[in-house]
Structures are given as C-alpha cells and as structure tokens.
Design a protein around this motif. Structure first.
Motif, PDB file in Angstrom:
ATOM      1  N   LEU A  90       0.849  -1.196   0.000  1.00  0.00           N
ATOM      2  CA  LEU A  90       0.000   0.000   0.000  1.00  0.00           C
ATOM      3  C   LEU A  90       0.882   1.243   0.000  1.00  0.00           C
ATOM      4  O   LEU A  90       1.707   1.431   0.892  1.00  0.00           O
ATOM      5  CB  LEU A  90      -0.901   0.017   1.239  1.00  0.00           C
ATOM      6  N   LEU A 106      -6.417  -4.103   5.016  1.00  0.00           N
ATOM      7  CA  LEU A 106      -5.987  -4.721   3.763  1.00  0.00           C
ATOM      8  C   LEU A 106      -6.363  -6.199   3.721  1.00  0.00           C
ATOM      9  O   LEU A 106      -6.759  -6.725   2.672  1.00  0.00           O
ATOM     10  CB  LEU A 106      -4.481  -4.540   3.592  1.00  0.00           C
ATOM     11  N   GLY A 126      -9.823  -6.684   2.682  1.00  0.00           N
ATOM     12  CA  GLY A 126     -10.112  -6.345   1.293  1.00  0.00           C
ATOM     13  C   GLY A 126     -10.502  -4.906   1.051  1.00  0.00           C
ATOM     14  O   GLY A 126     -11.008  -4.579  -0.029  1.00  0.00           O
ATOM     15  N   PHE A 127     -10.272  -4.012   2.019  1.00  0.00           N
ATOM     16  CA  PHE A 127     -10.589  -2.608   1.807  1.00  0.00           C
ATOM     17  C   PHE A 127      -9.597  -1.984   0.824  1.00  0.00           C
ATOM     18  O   PHE A 127      -8.409  -2.336   0.813  1.00  0.00           O
ATOM     19  CB  PHE A 127     -10.549  -1.849   3.135  1.00  0.00           C
ATOM     20  N   SER A 128     -10.086  -1.039   0.029  1.00  0.00           N
ATOM     21  CA  SER A 128      -9.252  -0.340  -0.940  1.00  0.00           C
ATOM     22  C   SER A 128      -8.303   0.613  -0.215  1.00  0.00           C
ATOM     23  O   SER A 128      -8.501   0.909   0.966  1.00  0.00           O
ATOM     24  CB  SER A 128     -10.127   0.446  -1.911  1.00  0.00           C
ATOM     25  N   PRO A 129      -7.269   1.120  -0.895  1.00  0.00           N
ATOM     26  CA  PRO A 129      -6.379   2.095  -0.256  1.00  0.00           C
ATOM     27  C   PRO A 129      -7.119   3.322   0.269  1.00  0.00           C
ATOM     28  O   PRO A 129      -6.845   3.780   1.389  1.00  0.00           O
ATOM     29  CB  PRO A 129      -5.406   2.469  -1.379  1.00  0.00           C
ATOM     30  N   ALA A 148     -10.298   3.512   1.152  1.00  0.00           N
ATOM     31  CA  ALA A 148     -11.116   3.096   2.297  1.00  0.00           C
ATOM     32  C   ALA A 148     -10.240   2.882   3.541  1.00  0.00           C
ATOM     33  O   ALA A 148     -10.642   3.226   4.662  1.00  0.00           O
ATOM     34  CB  ALA A 148     -11.879   1.819   1.961  1.00  0.00           C
ATOM     35  N   THR A 149      -9.041   2.358   3.341  1.00  0.00           N
ATOM     36  CA  THR A 149      -8.127   2.142   4.464  1.00  0.00           C
ATOM     37  C   THR A 149      -7.718   3.465   5.095  1.00  0.00           C
ATOM     38  O   THR A 149      -7.701   3.612   6.330  1.00  0.00           O
ATOM     39  CB  THR A 149      -6.873   1.385   3.979  1.00  0.00           C
TER      40      THR A 149
END
Length: 495
Positions: A228, A423, A426-429, A431-432
């Motif tokens: 990430l 991560l 499965g969260f997107s960058p 969303a993280t």
C-alpha cells in the motif's frame, strides 16, 4: 459570575447529582469485583476510559476524574503505584508546555478586552439589534454563526492558532448572545465541528500536519511492506465523506437540537461587556470609544503576534509579544499589567490544568501495554466481515481517542494494526485511509480532555454559565462524532 447563575444549576439538581454519584460508583465497584471473582479480564484501557467518562458525567472535576481513573487503571494493569505515578509524571511536561501557552493566550485575551476592539464589534451588533425587528435578530444570528465558522476555518490553516481565538473572540459577544437567546451548546457545536472538519479535509496548516505528516506518513510506513502506497492527493478524497458527516451534525445542532431559545443571566444593562475577565473585577473600565491610535496599535499587536507564531512556530511567543505591545502602548495602565495577566491566568487555569493532567493520563494508558491487545481483540471479533470490521474499527478508534483527547496522537497507535487488518479484509487504499483517519479523529471533539472542547468552554463559560461536560462535551460528542461515524462507515464500504 459563579456557576450558580447558570440556568441549568439548581439546589434540587445539585442534590440529585450528589445522590446518584455514590450508587453509580458502588455499582461499578461491585461489577468490577464480580468480574475479578469469575476470572474475567477487563482490559485496563477500557476500564480507565470508562471510569474517567463516568466520573465526568457524575460532575466530578475533569482533572480529578483523569487522575483517579489513571491511577486505578494503572493498578488494574498490574503496575505498582510507583510505576503508575512515574508514567503519569513523565508525560506531564508536554501538557504543561501547552498549558502555559494557553495561560499566555488568556492574558492576551484580557489585554484585548481592555483595548475595546472586540467590545466595539459587540456594540455595533447590539445597536443593530436595538433598532430592528425580529428579522434583524435572525440576520445577526446568522452573521454570528457565519463569523464563528469562518474564524474556526482560518484558525486551522491561514491563521494557525487552533483554539486560541475562542477565549479572545467569544467572551465579548456573550451579552449579545444572551439578548438573542442563543443556546450556547449550538455555538460549542459550531466551533468543534468547523475546526475538526477543517483540519481533517484541507491539507494546509494543521491539516497539513494531520493529513500529510501524520496520517499519510503512518499509512506509508506501515503499508508499503504490504503493497500500500498513499499519495498526498488521496487523503482529502478519503476524508471527504467523514467530514461531510461532521458538517451534517453541525447543521443538526444549529437547526434542530439547539434551535429553541435559551435564557442566560445577563448584566443589568444587558449590553455587551468584556466578559473575557468577567470572573473577576476589572480595575479600569473598557473605553467607551476606540480611538485611532488604540485601534492601530491593537491591530499591530495582533499582526506581530500572528507573525511570530508562524515564523517561530510558537503560539506562546506570539501571545507574549502581543501582550507586551498592548502593554507599552498605554491601552491600559502600566501598573495594571500584573492584574491583567492574573485575570488571564484565572480565565485559562482550568484548560491549562486539564491539558497538563491529560498528558499524564495518556502516559498511563500507554504504560499499561493494553492498547494493542484491545485493538487485537476487536480484530478477532471481525472475522472476514467487512461491514462489521469497519464498524468495530471506528468504534474502537472513538473509544481510544476519547481517552487520549488528541487525534494526532491516536494515529500512530492505531496504524500498525488497522492498516494490515483493513488490507486483509479487502478494503481499498482510499477506504483504508478513511478508516484510519476517521477512527483517530472520532472522539477528538467530544472528549473531556480535548483542546477543542476545552477551548469552547473557556470562551463560552467566561461568565460561569456554560458547563464543560453538559454544554460542551456531550453536545459536541453527539453532533461531531455520530454523523462522522456513520459516513466514515459508508466511505469504507463505497470507496
């Protein structure tokens, strides 16, 4: 004025508060003993923060609540009394430095009150209210809210003074607010929500520190080994929906929750007075008019104070020099300097003490070693459920930040666990980043030890009619945090 003048304080209410304190504390003690008896381990961080919040809600002074909860939490974690006190004392220095800064700001606020500059503004608005109908009252009300929102926005970036403007700007306007029958809880929510939204969204001033130097730095430090990488442009995008939740909460506070008129005790003349020092008697009156020389020197003092604060990155130095300029220009008598400084000290003593004690409280939380187990236990409950995971992460972040009272300090604590967990789920960058940024910011507005709520109280309670817990902490907690929590969850699911 004393707290007894507050419209919400009465002998009956006071007796009720006193009568419920012992039963609540006894109940907590019984529950704690039962948990120990059955072998259930209570996380020390959870116990400490719950106890602190409970004591505050029972109207125990915030500083006493912080100290008592910290000591009991340290002992529960297995620390000796000596180790707990050492962890507490070792962290007082940072808080004391900040507290001294706000004492100096208080002195500058009283000096400005003596100059009559802010009194002039209050008088102009009051005169407009005198000669007009209810329509003008609504217009002045809207103007006040707009002025406070703009001041809050500027205080985080273009004029980075954080909460320092509140004890300077608000007290002279309290008489006008009383005449408008404004509910000061709405003002507290406007200040808290506007300041929080600004540094969480705009990457300038304090926003540059939070978004770039803290949030993105921690995301990249922890996330790069996991694949990430975040850029500066990603942070405002990730935080847009959570900030929208804060702004919606502010609108609810102004238009719904605290829309109804609320009466406060006013001065006999019902005219604006320099409330920055109303807790004590001014030795010399504020001038009825502001001559050109006073106006120019006051503006120069403010400009030099701001310049010093920006150049030397020291709000203490800026306030000190501003105070000295006002002193030497004759706006108040030379021999009254001690009196002016003492009034400023008395006005800001509460915020200075609480900020100092809160640093020790945070030190004990860290010394327990149970912050990471708390977050890890929350992660164990999540499994592979993204929706539940986002909610638990946000709630745990809210809880931890209430204890620390500082979103800037919460990011490094949460990042090492939140980023790998997000991560893995499965969260997107984006969303993280939203989950980490919002989790650390939740609770900043609404913590008893937050500089934002303390600043709001310092200004709105200048005449002793605004309770820190009931009128600042609880309203800002509800309106700044619940909307942010909801839309941060939405952001995590849709980004």
């Amino acid at each position: 004025m004393s707290d007894s003048l507050s419209p919400d304080v009465s002998p009956g209410r006071d007796r009720f508060a006193r009568s419920r304190a012992l039963p609540v504390l006894a109940l907590l003690a019984v529950l704690y003993l039962i948990a120990l008896a059955v072998g259930y381990h209570i996380n020390a961080v959870v116990l400490t923060i719950v106890l602190m919040v409970t004591l505050c809600l029972l109207q125990i002074p915030v500083a006493i609540a912080l100290i008592a909860a910290a000591l009991l939490g340290g002992l529960h974690a297995g620390l000796s009394m000596e180790a707990t006190l050492a962890a507490f004392n070792d962290n007082l220095l940072v808080g004391a430095q900040v507290g001294l800064t706000y004492v100096m700001i208080g002195a500058l606020a009283v000096a400005l009150g003596r100059s009559g500059l802010l009194e002039l503004l209050a008088r102009k608005l009051s005169t407009a209210l005198d000669r007009d109908s209810a329509a003008t009252g609504r217009g002045i009300r809207a103007l006040l809210f707009a002025m406070l929102m703009i001041a809050s926005l500027l205080s985080q970036n273009l004029v980075p003074v954080h909460i320092a403007f509140i004890p300077i700007l608000i007290p002279p306007l309290l008489g006008l607010m009383n005449r408008l029958r404004l509910d000061r809880r709405a003002i507290a929510c406007v200040l808290a929500c506007a300041m929080s939204a600004t540094y969480l969204l705009l990457p300038t001033g304090f926003g540059a520190i939070y978004l770039n130097e803290i949030l993105l730095a921690n995301v990249n430090q922890v996330g790069e080994p996991l694949g990430l990488t975040a850029t500066a442009a990603m942070a405002p995008k990730a935080m847009a929906l959570p900030v929208l939740g804060i702004l919606l909460g502010m609108l609810v506070a102004v238009l719904v929750s605290y829309r109804r008129p609320r009466d406060y005790v006013s001065s006999p003349s019902d005219t604006p007075v320099p409330q920055a020092a109303s807790a004590v008697t001014l030795q010399s009156p504020v001038p009825a008019t502001l001559n050109v020389g006073q106006l120019v020197m006051t503006l120069i003092a403010l400009g030099v104070a701001l310049l010093c604060q920006i150049v030397f990155d020291s709000l203490l130095l800026g306030a000190l020099i501003g105070f000295m300029i006002i002193s030497v220009t004759g706006i108040f008598r030379w021999r009254e300097q001690d009196d002016v400084f003492t009034q400023g000290l008395r006005m800001m003593a509460q915020i200075a003490v609480i900020i100092t004690v809160a640093s020790g409280f945070a030190g004990v939380l860290g010394a327990t070693g149970e912050i990471e187990p708390l977050v890890s236990a929350a992660a164990d409950l999540i499994g592979d459920n993204m929706a539940l995971g986002a909610l638990i992460m946000l709630v745990v972040g809210l809880f931890i930040t209430i204890g620390f009272g500082d979103s800037f300090a919460s990011v490094p604590i949460l990042a090492p666990i939140y980023i790998p967990l997000a991560l893995a789920l499965g969260f997107s960058p984006l969303a993280t980043i939203a989950l980490l940024g919002a989790s650390a910011a939740l609770g900043d507005a609404g913590s008893p030890a937050s500089t934002i709520t303390l600043g709001a109280t310092a200004g709105l309670n200048a005449d002793g009619q605004h309770d820190h817990i009931r009128d600042s902490v609880i309203p800002t907690f509800l309106h700044a945090n619940l909307g942010m929590l909801a839309l941060a969850w939405v952001a995590a699911m849709v980004l």
